[in-house]
Motif scaffolding. Sequence first.
Motif, PDB file in Angstrom:
ATOM      1  N   GLN A   5     120.181  15.246 -12.906  1.00  0.00           N
ATOM      2  CA  GLN A   5     119.462  14.053 -12.499  1.00  0.00           C
ATOM      3  C   GLN A   5     120.401  12.913 -12.101  1.00  0.00           C
ATOM      4  O   GLN A   5     119.967  11.926 -11.523  1.00  0.00           O
ATOM      5  CB  GLN A   5     118.528  13.599 -13.624  1.00  0.00           C
ATOM      6  CG  GLN A   5     117.314  14.491 -13.777  1.00  0.00           C
ATOM      7  CD  GLN A   5     116.421  14.054 -14.915  1.00  0.00           C
ATOM      8  OE1 GLN A   5     116.890  13.507 -15.901  1.00  0.00           O
ATOM      9  NE2 GLN A   5     115.126  14.307 -14.782  1.00  0.00           N
ATOM     10  N   SER A   6     121.694  13.069 -12.401  1.00  0.00           N
ATOM     11  CA  SER A   6     122.650  12.040 -11.988  1.00  0.00           C
ATOM     12  C   SER A   6     122.773  11.988 -10.471  1.00  0.00           C
ATOM     13  O   SER A   6     123.315  11.028  -9.912  1.00  0.00           O
ATOM     14  CB  SER A   6     124.022  12.316 -12.616  1.00  0.00           C
ATOM     15  OG  SER A   6     124.531  13.559 -12.156  1.00  0.00           O
ATOM     16  N   PHE A  11     118.957   6.942 -10.643  1.00  0.00           N
ATOM     17  CA  PHE A  11     119.814   6.935 -11.831  1.00  0.00           C
ATOM     18  C   PHE A  11     121.244   6.522 -11.516  1.00  0.00           C
ATOM     19  O   PHE A  11     122.055   6.366 -12.431  1.00  0.00           O
ATOM     20  CB  PHE A  11     119.790   8.302 -12.506  1.00  0.00           C
ATOM     21  CG  PHE A  11     118.497   8.587 -13.218  1.00  0.00           C
ATOM     22  CD1 PHE A  11     118.117   7.827 -14.314  1.00  0.00           C
ATOM     23  CD2 PHE A  11     117.646   9.584 -12.777  1.00  0.00           C
ATOM     24  CE1 PHE A  11     116.912   8.065 -14.963  1.00  0.00           C
ATOM     25  CE2 PHE A  11     116.447   9.838 -13.423  1.00  0.00           C
ATOM     26  CZ  PHE A  11     116.075   9.066 -14.515  1.00  0.00           C
ATOM     27  N   ARG A  12     121.533   6.347 -10.248  1.00  0.00           N
ATOM     28  CA  ARG A  12     122.838   5.780  -9.889  1.00  0.00           C
ATOM     29  C   ARG A  12     122.828   4.258  -9.979  1.00  0.00           C
ATOM     30  O   ARG A  12     123.876   3.621  -9.974  1.00  0.00           O
ATOM     31  CB  ARG A  12     123.221   6.206  -8.472  1.00  0.00           C
ATOM     32  CG  ARG A  12     123.496   7.701  -8.319  1.00  0.00           C
ATOM     33  CD  ARG A  12     123.819   8.039  -6.875  1.00  0.00           C
ATOM     34  NE  ARG A  12     123.879   9.483  -6.658  1.00  0.00           N
ATOM     35  CZ  ARG A  12     124.014  10.047  -5.460  1.00  0.00           C
ATOM     36  NH1 ARG A  12     124.114   9.272  -4.379  1.00  0.00           N
ATOM     37  NH2 ARG A  12     124.057  11.354  -5.337  1.00  0.00           N
ATOM     38  N   MET A  60     105.358  10.166 -16.751  1.00  0.00           N
ATOM     39  CA  MET A  60     105.174  11.606 -16.571  1.00  0.00           C
ATOM     40  C   MET A  60     106.038  12.150 -15.438  1.00  0.00           C
ATOM     41  O   MET A  60     105.956  13.329 -15.104  1.00  0.00           O
ATOM     42  CB  MET A  60     103.697  11.910 -16.296  1.00  0.00           C
ATOM     43  CG  MET A  60     102.781  11.575 -17.470  1.00  0.00           C
ATOM     44  SD  MET A  60     101.080  12.162 -17.228  1.00  0.00           S
ATOM     45  CE  MET A  60     100.528  11.042 -15.922  1.00  0.00           C
ATOM     46  N   SER A  61     106.855  11.293 -14.845  1.00  0.00           N
ATOM     47  CA  SER A  61     107.645  11.723 -13.686  1.00  0.00           C
ATOM     48  C   SER A  61     108.782  12.655 -14.074  1.00  0.00           C
ATOM     49  O   SER A  61     109.033  13.654 -13.398  1.00  0.00           O
ATOM     50  CB  SER A  61     108.193  10.508 -12.941  1.00  0.00           C
ATOM     51  OG  SER A  61     108.981   9.706 -13.814  1.00  0.00           O
ATOM     52  N   CYS A  62     109.476  12.342 -15.165  1.00  0.00           N
ATOM     53  CA  CYS A  62     110.515  13.236 -15.663  1.00  0.00           C
ATOM     54  C   CYS A  62     110.880  12.817 -17.083  1.00  0.00           C
ATOM     55  O   CYS A  62     110.618  11.687 -17.510  1.00  0.00           O
ATOM     56  CB  CYS A  62     111.751  13.248 -14.769  1.00  0.00           C
ATOM     57  SG  CYS A  62     112.819  11.810 -14.918  1.00  0.00           S
ATOM     58  N   LYS A  63     111.480  13.731 -17.818  1.00  0.00           N
ATOM     59  CA  LYS A  63     111.788  13.498 -19.227  1.00  0.00           C
ATOM     60  C   LYS A  63     112.759  12.343 -19.402  1.00  0.00           C
ATOM     61  O   LYS A  63     112.615  11.517 -20.317  1.00  0.00           O
ATOM     62  CB  LYS A  63     112.373  14.766 -19.841  1.00  0.00           C
ATOM     63  CG  LYS A  63     112.659  14.642 -21.335  1.00  0.00           C
ATOM     64  CD  LYS A  63     113.171  15.965 -21.897  1.00  0.00           C
ATOM     65  CE  LYS A  63     113.465  15.833 -23.386  1.00  0.00           C
ATOM     66  NZ  LYS A  63     113.966  17.122 -23.947  1.00  0.00           N
ATOM     67  N   ARG A  64     113.742  12.244 -18.539  1.00  0.00           N
ATOM     68  CA  ARG A  64     114.755  11.197 -18.695  1.00  0.00           C
ATOM     69  C   ARG A  64     114.157   9.813 -18.498  1.00  0.00           C
ATOM     70  O   ARG A  64     114.464   8.878 -19.235  1.00  0.00           O
ATOM     71  CB  ARG A  64     115.906  11.431 -17.703  1.00  0.00           C
ATOM     72  CG  ARG A  64     117.046  10.436 -17.895  1.00  0.00           C
ATOM     73  CD  ARG A  64     118.203  10.740 -16.970  1.00  0.00           C
ATOM     74  NE  ARG A  64     119.229   9.705 -17.080  1.00  0.00           N
ATOM     75  CZ  ARG A  64     120.314   9.654 -16.306  1.00  0.00           C
ATOM     76  NH1 ARG A  64     120.517  10.601 -15.387  1.00  0.00           N
ATOM     77  NH2 ARG A  64     121.190   8.674 -16.443  1.00  0.00           N
ATOM     78  N   ALA A  69     112.282   4.672 -20.247  1.00  0.00           N
ATOM     79  CA  ALA A  69     111.319   3.624 -19.913  1.00  0.00           C
ATOM     80  C   ALA A  69     110.345   3.312 -21.041  1.00  0.00           C
ATOM     81  O   ALA A  69     109.844   2.190 -21.141  1.00  0.00           O
ATOM     82  CB  ALA A  69     110.526   4.015 -18.662  1.00  0.00           C
ATOM     83  N   GLU A  70     110.074   4.290 -21.892  1.00  0.00           N
ATOM     84  CA  GLU A  70     109.037   4.130 -22.908  1.00  0.00           C
ATOM     85  C   GLU A  70     109.230   2.883 -23.783  1.00  0.00           C
ATOM     86  O   GLU A  70     108.275   2.146 -24.037  1.00  0.00           O
ATOM     87  CB  GLU A  70     108.947   5.383 -23.775  1.00  0.00           C
ATOM     88  CG  GLU A  70     107.634   5.487 -24.520  1.00  0.00           C
ATOM     89  CD  GLU A  70     107.397   6.875 -25.060  1.00  0.00           C
ATOM     90  OE1 GLU A  70     106.227   7.274 -25.163  1.00  0.00           O
ATOM     91  OE2 GLU A  70     108.391   7.571 -25.388  1.00  0.00           O
TER      92      GLU A  70
END
Length: 217
Positions: A5-6, A11-12, A60-64, A69-70
């Motif tokens: 995901q990097s 995420f950059r 729900m977009s992705c685990k990371r 964000a939570e």
Amino acid sequence: MAHYQSQSIFFRLPQELRVQVYQYCQELYMAERKTVFHRSCTEFDTMLKYRFTDIPALLMSCKRIKEEAEPWMHRHIDFEFSDNTGMDIVVMYNRAVGKIDLQWVRLLTLNFEDLVVKPTLTLSMMEHIVDHAPRLRALEIAWDDMVFYPLAKIISLEENIEPWFLIWAKAKGLKRLKLKGVTKEWAEAAEKELERQNKGVKLEIELYKPKVWAKMM
């Protein structure tokens, strides 16, 4: 091996910018989501879990993203209260993001429209929150004109402000308390109580200013 995901442009971005995105999404969801609770809902945990289907697409977009964000998405809970006095029905409107995780809540806002009785259920709910929200830092409580003029009579100090003293005492990490639409008597009582508790809580006061229609009653 680098996390796959990097490679994502998102995420950059520096974490500070990603946090701004999460905060913007939180405000957007807060504005759009509104759940109604009635006085018959006495189990507050059940009331919170009622929102489990209202999970933001962002989480729900992705685990990371969910993990990152939570904590920001659950930082604020907003309640509005109204009371149909003759029928003795309290209606609570809750704005929050998805199923509320109280451990992340830092700001709690309460708005009372026309309550005219001692808010017993409300106090129970708030006690539950402060007991399970160790990161709670700010509490804002606002009273509208209808609180003061349902019967052209101001609710007594003992009925409204004093029951909150225990809640403030239980909020161990509380740093800021804002009271809006209170009488001078209520404000003085709150100030004395916070001094007695000696917790270093910053108190912000906006005194009650009757609107034109209220003055005519």
